[in-house]
Design a protein around this motif. Structure first.
Motif, PDB file in Angstrom:
ATOM      1  N   GLY A 108       0.822  -1.204   0.000  1.00 46.92           N
ATOM      2  CA  GLY A 108       0.000   0.000   0.000  1.00 46.92           C
ATOM      3  C   GLY A 108       0.856   1.253   0.000  1.00 46.92           C
ATOM      4  N   PHE A 109       0.401   2.265  -0.694  1.00 47.99           N
ATOM      5  CA  PHE A 109       1.164   3.506  -0.765  1.00 47.99           C
ATOM      6  C   PHE A 109       0.201   4.681  -0.876  1.00 47.99           C
ATOM      7  CE2 PHE A 109       3.365   6.875  -3.143  1.00 47.99           C
ATOM      8  CZ  PHE A 109       4.449   7.082  -2.297  1.00 47.99           C
ATOM      9  N   ALA A 110       0.497   5.740  -0.113  1.00 47.95           N
ATOM     10  CA  ALA A 110      -0.323   6.952  -0.142  1.00 47.95           C
ATOM     11  C   ALA A 110       0.217   7.871  -1.237  1.00 47.95           C
ATOM     12  CB  ALA A 110      -0.279   7.660   1.214  1.00 47.95           C
ATOM     13  N   VAL A 111      -0.513   7.986  -2.347  1.00 43.65           N
ATOM     14  CA  VAL A 111      -0.089   8.777  -3.502  1.00 43.65           C
ATOM     15  C   VAL A 111      -0.657  10.179  -3.378  1.00 43.65           C
ATOM     16  CG1 VAL A 111      -0.204   8.985  -6.018  1.00 43.65           C
ATOM     17  CG2 VAL A 111       0.075   6.742  -4.961  1.00 43.65           C
ATOM     18  N   ASP A 112       0.192  11.162  -3.677  1.00 43.60           N
ATOM     19  CA  ASP A 112      -0.245  12.553  -3.715  1.00 43.60           C
ATOM     20  C   ASP A 112      -0.569  12.923  -5.159  1.00 43.60           C
ATOM     21  OD1 ASP A 112      -0.762  15.187  -3.414  1.00 43.60           O
ATOM     22  OD2 ASP A 112       1.268  15.783  -2.847  1.00 43.60           O
ATOM     23  N   PRO A 113      -1.846  12.962  -5.553  1.00 40.00           N
ATOM     24  CA  PRO A 113      -2.172  13.244  -6.966  1.00 40.00           C
ATOM     25  C   PRO A 113      -1.855  14.671  -7.376  1.00 40.00           C
ATOM     26  CG  PRO A 113      -4.169  13.175  -5.636  1.00 40.00           C
ATOM     27  CD  PRO A 113      -3.050  12.753  -4.740  1.00 40.00           C
ATOM     28  N   THR A 114      -1.667  15.572  -6.404  1.00 34.86           N
ATOM     29  CA  THR A 114      -1.349  16.964  -6.740  1.00 34.86           C
ATOM     30  C   THR A 114       0.150  17.186  -6.916  1.00 34.86           C
ATOM     31  OG1 THR A 114      -1.239  17.588  -4.405  1.00 34.86           O
ATOM     32  CG2 THR A 114      -3.378  17.757  -5.496  1.00 34.86           C
ATOM     33  N   ARG A 115       0.931  16.133  -6.835  1.00 32.03           N
ATOM     34  CA  ARG A 115       2.385  16.203  -7.047  1.00 32.03           C
ATOM     35  C   ARG A 115       3.081  17.134  -6.056  1.00 32.03           C
ATOM     36  NH1 ARG A 115      -0.043  15.350 -11.900  1.00 32.03           N
ATOM     37  NH2 ARG A 115       0.834  13.756 -13.247  1.00 32.03           N
ATOM     38  N   GLY A 116       2.694  17.027  -4.796  1.00 34.95           N
ATOM     39  CA  GLY A 116       3.394  17.731  -3.735  1.00 34.95           C
ATOM     40  C   GLY A 116       2.570  18.706  -2.941  1.00 34.95           C
ATOM     41  N   ALA A 117       1.456  19.185  -3.482  1.00 36.88           N
ATOM     42  CA  ALA A 117       0.668  20.198  -2.773  1.00 36.88           C
ATOM     43  C   ALA A 117       0.037  19.606  -1.504  1.00 36.88           C
ATOM     44  CB  ALA A 117      -0.406  20.763  -3.686  1.00 36.88           C
ATOM     45  N   LEU A 118      -0.620  18.450  -1.623  1.00 33.99           N
ATOM     46  CA  LEU A 118      -1.243  17.833  -0.451  1.00 33.99           C
ATOM     47  C   LEU A 118      -0.190  17.373   0.543  1.00 33.99           C
ATOM     48  CD1 LEU A 118      -4.124  15.734  -2.068  1.00 33.99           C
ATOM     49  CD2 LEU A 118      -4.292  17.906  -0.858  1.00 33.99           C
ATOM     50  N   LEU A 119       0.947  16.906   0.039  1.00 36.37           N
ATOM     51  CA  LEU A 119       2.011  16.467   0.940  1.00 36.37           C
ATOM     52  C   LEU A 119       2.537  17.634   1.749  1.00 36.37           C
ATOM     53  CD1 LEU A 119       3.869  14.172   1.857  1.00 36.37           C
ATOM     54  CD2 LEU A 119       5.406  14.773  -0.021  1.00 36.37           C
ATOM     55  N   SER A 120       2.670  18.791   1.128  1.00 37.89           N
ATOM     56  CA  SER A 120       3.121  19.975   1.855  1.00 37.89           C
ATOM     57  C   SER A 120       2.127  20.376   2.943  1.00 37.89           C
ATOM     58  CB  SER A 120       3.336  21.132   0.874  1.00 37.89           C
ATOM     59  OG  SER A 120       3.699  22.305   1.550  1.00 37.89           O
ATOM     60  N   LEU A 121       0.836  20.293   2.629  1.00 41.02           N
ATOM     61  CA  LEU A 121      -0.165  20.608   3.643  1.00 41.02           C
ATOM     62  C   LEU A 121      -0.186  19.566   4.752  1.00 41.02           C
ATOM     63  CD1 LEU A 121      -3.128  21.746   1.345  1.00 41.02           C
ATOM     64  CD2 LEU A 121      -1.571  23.202   2.659  1.00 41.02           C
ATOM     65  N   GLU A 122       0.031  18.316   4.392  1.00 42.82           N
ATOM     66  CA  GLU A 122       0.020  17.249   5.386  1.00 42.82           C
ATOM     67  C   GLU A 122       1.156  17.413   6.383  1.00 42.82           C
ATOM     68  OE1 GLU A 122      -1.217  14.044   7.492  1.00 42.82           O
ATOM     69  OE2 GLU A 122      -2.269  15.004   5.829  1.00 42.82           O
ATOM     70  N   THR A 123       2.316  17.884   5.919  1.00 48.73           N
ATOM     71  CA  THR A 123       3.438  18.084   6.837  1.00 48.73           C
ATOM     72  C   THR A 123       3.175  19.222   7.818  1.00 48.73           C
ATOM     73  OG1 THR A 123       4.504  19.520   5.193  1.00 48.73           O
ATOM     74  CG2 THR A 123       5.100  17.186   5.185  1.00 48.73           C
ATOM     75  N   GLN A 124       2.243  20.114   7.495  1.00 49.29           N
ATOM     76  CA  GLN A 124       1.917  21.213   8.392  1.00 49.29           C
ATOM     77  C   GLN A 124       0.848  20.848   9.417  1.00 49.29           C
ATOM     78  OE1 GLN A 124       0.887  24.649   6.048  1.00 49.29           O
ATOM     79  NE2 GLN A 124       2.658  24.452   4.711  1.00 49.29           N
ATOM     80  N   ARG A 125       0.247  19.681   9.262  1.00 47.52           N
ATOM     81  CA  ARG A 125      -0.791  19.278  10.209  1.00 47.52           C
ATOM     82  C   ARG A 125      -0.169  19.004  11.578  1.00 47.52           C
ATOM     83  NH1 ARG A 125      -4.506  14.186   8.802  1.00 47.52           N
ATOM     84  NH2 ARG A 125      -5.139  15.646   7.143  1.00 47.52           N
TER      85      ARG A 125
END
Length: 503
Positions: free
Chosen positions: A269-286
């Motif tokens: 299983g792998f969590a894919v970021d379809p926005t190519r980094g935008a959601l990952l950047s927001l997730e790191t700020q959570r």
């Protein structure tokens, strides 16, 4: 005397008529006085007689005539030379005019030929002009796509060819060759294929401290890049892979690490970021769980509060709820452990009623019976009841506190909710509702304290029920055994059992 005067008058007359007569140029001897008739270093020779004066004038005229003749000859020669030069210039001008007319004719012919060739070029180019226009647009779009894709982390030099092709086709005089068009199609096909592949390669990753580390990298299509430590950010501007200063929550980071450790053909299983980094950047700020709850070392971290967990989103109320919950859980666990041990000892004592021991409540109750076998039933019943009551506080100790905590915790959460809403409305009063971040602190406090209150109340209620059940079970055994002992004693004595109405 007349001869001398006549001589001087002749000299003056000659000087006035002919000017200064230069006969010989001599250097004036040093110390000799120069005659006032000497001019510019020329010595005026005095004529001794009128004949000498005439002779001198004749010689002067001859000399001047000779000089004039030489000047006239030189002038005539120069005049003839100037005429020749003028003729040559006129001839050269005529030749240049003829050449100019020839060049004008050739230019007109060349312009006609260029127009004809342009017409032939346009006819032969035809629809290819539109093709090259589309090709140029595709090359420009592909360059932008390649530069912004993480596929370039593995294939970094593709933009060089596209830059050269775009610059070449930007001029009207150059067109793309067949090889260049085929190479462009190859790059587009390659990029399309790489966006759907999972590729492992070796690359340089910049750590959070700025160090360049060469390590294995796993690229998940065109979506994410991961290493053994988690997700990696691809900087489009510099083309470098940079370690995230903070990884997302564990549920996502674990999938990245599991994918990196997986082998070819494994299903992971792998969590894919379809926005190519935008959601990952927001997730790191959570905010993490620790940031929401707070740190137990908050008083020692310079947070300005003296309670543990007070630097969380719940504030001081949340800190009190957590501390009360910890106390309730610890008390419940202590009761569970103690009641479990007591229950085991009581069970062992039930199997050996004739050998009472003082290390358990049932043994102590049976010991009271053995010490009072000779008394009547009523006295024995009272002593046995007293023994059970004496054991009850030890069995029910701190259970009421756990019950109070389970009831008070949600009330404290409600208090925190009210405080948070008050803070929210105060922020709205001061700053308005234009910026939601201003209200976020109060709302966060309100919701977090509610959550903490429920998180404390739910387990403490369950623990209280469990502890109470254990306590009642042990007390039930004591009551059961004491009543049984009283019944046996009454049967041996042959007297009826008197029921205790005091309860």
């Amino acid at each position: 005397m007349m001869s001398t005067v006549s001589r001087i008058g002749c000299i003056l007359l000659a000087t006035l008529l002919t000017g200064q007569l230069s006969i010989a140029q001599e250097e004036t001897p040093e110390g000799e006085q120069v005659s006032p008739l000497v001019d510019a270093g020329l010595t005026i020779v005095e004529a001794q007689s009128l004949d000498d004066l005439l002779r001198l004038m004749r010689e002067k005229r001859l000399i001047e005539n000779k000089e004039h003749q030489e000047r006239e000859d030189a002038f005539e020669r120069n005049r003839d030379n100037q005429a020749n030069l003028l003729q040559e210039a006129e001839d050269e001008f005529e030749r240049q005019q003829q050449r100019s007319r020839q060049l004008d004719a050739e230019q007109a012919e060349n312009e006609t030929e260029i127009a004809n060739q342009q017409t032939i070029y346009d006819e032969r180019l035809g629809s290819l002009r539109e093709l090259f226009g589309v090709l140029q647009q595709v090359a420009g779009d592909a360059r932008g796509v390649f530069n912004g894709s993480i596929v370039s982390a593995e294939l970094p030099d593709r933009h060089i060819f596209l830059n050269e092709l775009a610059a070449k086709m930007g001029t009207a005089s150059q067109l793309a060759t067949v090889d260049e068009m085929e190479h462009l199609v190859f790059l587009l096909t390659q990029h399309l294929r790489e966006t759907g592949r999972i590729s492992r390669f070796s690359g340089t990753v910049q750590s959070a401290e700025g160090k360049q580390i060469v390590q294995d990298i796993l690229r998940i299509g065109a979506f994410n890049v991961v290493t053994k430590d988690g997700y990696v950010d691809y900087d489009v501007a510099t083309g470098n892979m940079i370690e995230l200063p903070r990884q997302p929550s564990a549920e996502f980071t674990n999938t990245a690490r599991g994918s990196f450790r997986g082998k070819s053909g494994d299903m992971v299983g792998f969590a894919v970021d379809p926005t190519r980094g935008a959601l990952l950047s927001l997730e790191t700020q959570r905010a993490t769980f620790g940031e929401m709850v707070g740190s137990p070392l908050a008083p020692f971290q310079g947070t300005g509060c003296w309670l543990p967990f007070c630097n969380g989103q719940g504030g001081m109320v949340g800190s009190v709820i957590i501390l009360v919950g910890i106390v309730g859980v610890l008390l419940a666990i202590e009761r569970l452990i103690m009641l479990t041990l007591i229950s085991q000892k009581v069970s062992a004592q039930r199997k050996a009623p004739g050998d009472p021991k003082d290390d358990n409540p049932l043994g102590r109750v049976i010991g009271i019976y053995h010490a009072n076998r000779e008394v009547d039933n009523e006295t024995l019943q009272l002593k046995m009841g007293e023994a059970v009551l004496r054991e009850t506080p030890a069995l029910t100790r701190n259970i009421a506190i756990v019950q109070v905590i389970s009831v008070v915790a949600p009330l404290m959460g409600l208090l925190g909710t009210v405080i948070g809403m008050i803070q929210t409305f105060q922020a709205i009063t001061l700053f308005g509702t234009g910026d939601p971040k201003i209200m976020a602190s109060g709302i966060s406090t309100a919701l977090m304290t509610t959550v903490l209150g429920l998180c404390v109340a739910i387990p403490t209620v369950l623990l209280h029920a469990l502890v109470s059940q254990y306590s009642r079970s042990v007390l039930h055994v004591l009551d059961e055994q004491s009543e049984g002992i009283i019944a046996q004693h009454a049967e041996r004595a042959g007297t009826p059992i008197v029921e205790d109405k005091s309860e």
